[in-house]
Write an enzyme that holds these catalytic residues in place. Structure first.
Site, PDB file in Angstrom:
ATOM      1  N   GLY A   1      47.283 -25.596  16.188  1.00  0.00           N
ATOM      2  CA  GLY A   1      48.524 -24.878  16.422  1.00  0.00           C
ATOM      3  C   GLY A   1      48.313 -23.375  16.405  1.00  0.00           C
ATOM      4  N   GLY A   2      49.284 -22.671  15.826  1.00  0.00           N
ATOM      5  CA  GLY A   2      49.201 -21.212  15.758  1.00  0.00           C
ATOM      6  C   GLY A   2      47.973 -20.721  15.025  1.00  0.00           C
TER       7      GLY A   2
ATOM      8  N   GLY B   1      27.076  -4.821  44.339  1.00  0.00           N
ATOM      9  CA  GLY B   1      27.950  -4.414  43.247  1.00  0.00           C
ATOM     10  C   GLY B   1      27.441  -4.862  41.895  1.00  0.00           C
ATOM     11  CB  ALA B   2      25.404  -7.740  40.779  1.00  0.00           C
TER      12      ALA B   2
END
Length: 543
Positions: free
Chosen positions: A198-199, A433-434
């Protein structure tokens, strides 16, 4: 008269009279008796319920106190709020008010260095979190932040305490807010050694590193029963949120271990590489002669041919002191390696492409993994070494539609923002771009080194020739021969080993054997680097 009196006396029946004994006087209380009573209570609390402890051991888990003994230096733990009890009423909970309220909190040392820690105790209320339980965690977190010491949380909890309703949820919020306040100021480490549902799962997600133990650790927002009820999907706890799932698929777990002992030993090792806070320097072990240490084996480990794979971990081991390092997210996004180790006694962070996995290309997961690691190192003054052998970004509709641009921008942003000393080493390929994203000079690398095998270009020679000379190749009598000639020409003109160095984008082309020494000298040269951030509230990371 005398005779009458005697006769009268003979007729009277005498009743014996009992003399009351004095009531026993209570012994006056002494300081010794008060202390003995207090000691007995403390002993009962520390020992815990025998049956509950036995159940914990039957699950293959240590108790909270046993875990603290494994984590901290012997005799160093100082506990706070030992006697804390919940104040809730109703729903049967008021009938049971054990001390500690299911969490052991305090401070100790690891290799003599101060840390603050809390360990949830599954033997008390299943480690569930209520108001008093959370208040103890809040106190430890506040102390860690105010003293500038690392925070370690050992998670073993059934989640929010149902009987305390919204107060339990409110208490979780206080934990999350403190994690965010401490982020980038003190190192925060989560260790999941039981359920974390859960939380509660957001707490590890907000910390810098998360350790999980196979077989016992479970982490998810909604459990198998809820999943089955909502989606009709039948899944086990392990399949839904086990250690291997989070270690290899979701990327939530930074480290995965087979047992608690090795897990907590690695937590100790990790802490030894980290500063206490963002104002401290990382712990320096002292120089070990790395500035003159040549490693000829490096030239043997890496093939000259750009398309032949090798294990980048072997290069990392040759560069770092004693070949020792701890790899972050080892089982997730394996096409990039992130590791912490030392060079000449100085802690460093290493980012490297891994040719053994997807040929070392960058994809969305790898970019996210490396970006978070770069930002952590920058926050805590840990210099960065980037080992580059990257053919580009992974192409395909799945990547593009999955946000490869946005995720790749995270890594670009992280490097551009980093102010720690940064050294780039281009081993072989560095395309498109790498190349830029992997800490190129253009985005702020302080020192850029390259091996003679480096190939820095917009793309590989073959791909470039196919684009540039498509018409010529189509019209050629012998396309294969022309292609080979043009590829050789392209490589000679635009991809020779000194092309980038001639333009100031690489500082030196070095013998691979000199890599460790060159990095060590670079770190020494930049040991006093200072850089200030522009005045702003914060940047807008492409999350």
């Amino acid at each position: 008269m005398t005779d009458l009196s005697e006769r009268s006396l003979r007729r009277v029946d005498f009743v014996p009279v009992s003399v009351p004994r004095p009531a026993p006087v209570a012994e006056p209380r002494s300081m010794r008796s008060v202390l003995d009573e207090s000691d007995r209570l403390r002993s009962r609390i520390v020992t815990g319920d025998e049956n509950a402890v036995a159940r914990q051991h039957a699950l293959g888990k240590h108790t909270a106190r046993e875990r603290l003994d494994l984590l901290l230096d012997p005799g160093s733990f100082t506990e706070i709020d030992l006697y804390r009890r919940h104040q809730a009423r109703g729903m049967k909970i008021s009938e049971n008010r054990p001390h500690t309220d299911g969490v052991i909190a305090g401070s100790g040392t690891i290799d003599g260095r101060r840390v603050f820690v809390y360990a949830q105790d599954f033997s008390v209320f299943g480690g569930s979190l209520g108001e008093a339980h959370a208040s103890k965690i809040h106190k430890v977190m506040d102390l860690a932040l105010s003293t500038g010491c690392p925070l370690i949380g050992l998670n073993d909890s059934g989640g929010a305490r149902i009987q305390e309703g919204v107060m339990a949820l409110n208490a979780y919020g206080g934990i999350f807010r403190r994690h965010v306040a401490a982020s980038g100021i003190i190192p925060q480490i989560s260790v999941v050694i039981g359920p974390c549902a859960g939380g509660a799962a957001y707490s590890p997600a907000l910390t810098d590193f998360t350790f999980m133990v196979r077989g016992t650790a479970k982490m998810y927002l909604t459990g198998p029963d809820v999943v089955a009820a909502v989606n009709g999907e039948v899944v086990t706890h392990e399949e839904l949120g086990g250690a291997d799932v989070h270690g290899s698929q979701s990327g939530v777990a930074t480290f995965v271990h087979d047992d608690e002992e090795s897990c907590l030993a690695d937590v100790r090792y990790l802490v030894s590489l980290l500063p206490a806070n963002n104002l401290d320097s990382p712990p320096h072990d002292g120089p070990v002669g790395a500035t003159t240490d040549e490693r000829p084996r490096l030239a043997q480990l890496v093939p000259v041919e750009p398309n032949k794979p090798y294990d980048m971990r072997s290069v990392v081991a040759e560069v770092l002191d004693d070949g020792e390092f701890i790899e972050v997210h080892e089982h997730w996004a394996g096409n990039v390696i992130c590791a912490l180790g030392r060079v000449d006694g100085r802690p460093v962070g290493v980012v490297g492409n891994q040719p053994l996995v997807l040929a070392g290309v960058l994809d969305s997961a790898a970019a996210q993994k490396a970006a978070r690691f770069v930002r952590f190192c920058d926050a805590f003054n840990i210099p960065l070494i980037t080992l580059v052998d990257v053919p580009g970004f992974l192409p395909g509709t799945a990547q593009e539609q999955g946000g490869a641009i946005r995720h790749g921008a995270k890594l670009l942003y992280a490097y551009c923002e980093a102010t720690v000393p940064r050294i780039q080493v281009i081993i072989r390929k560095a395309y498109g771009g790498a190349y830029i994203v992997m800490d190129s000079r253009s985005i702020g690398s302080d020192v850029s080194l390259a091996w003679p095998t480096n190939e820095i270009a917009v793309m590989g020679a073959e791909g470039a020739v196919n684009v540039l000379f498509r018409k010529e190749l189509t019209a050629a009598a012998d396309p294969a021969a022309l292609r080979a000639e043009l590829i050789a020409e392209y490589q000679e003109q635009l991809m020779h080993p000194h092309y980038a160095a001639e333009r100031g984008l690489v500082d030196d082309v070095i013998d691979p054997a000199q890599t460790r020494a060159a990095i060590a000298r670079g770190l020494e040269m930049m040991s006093t680097k200072r850089a200030s951030a522009p005045p702003r509230k914060h940047g807008n990371v492409p999350l």
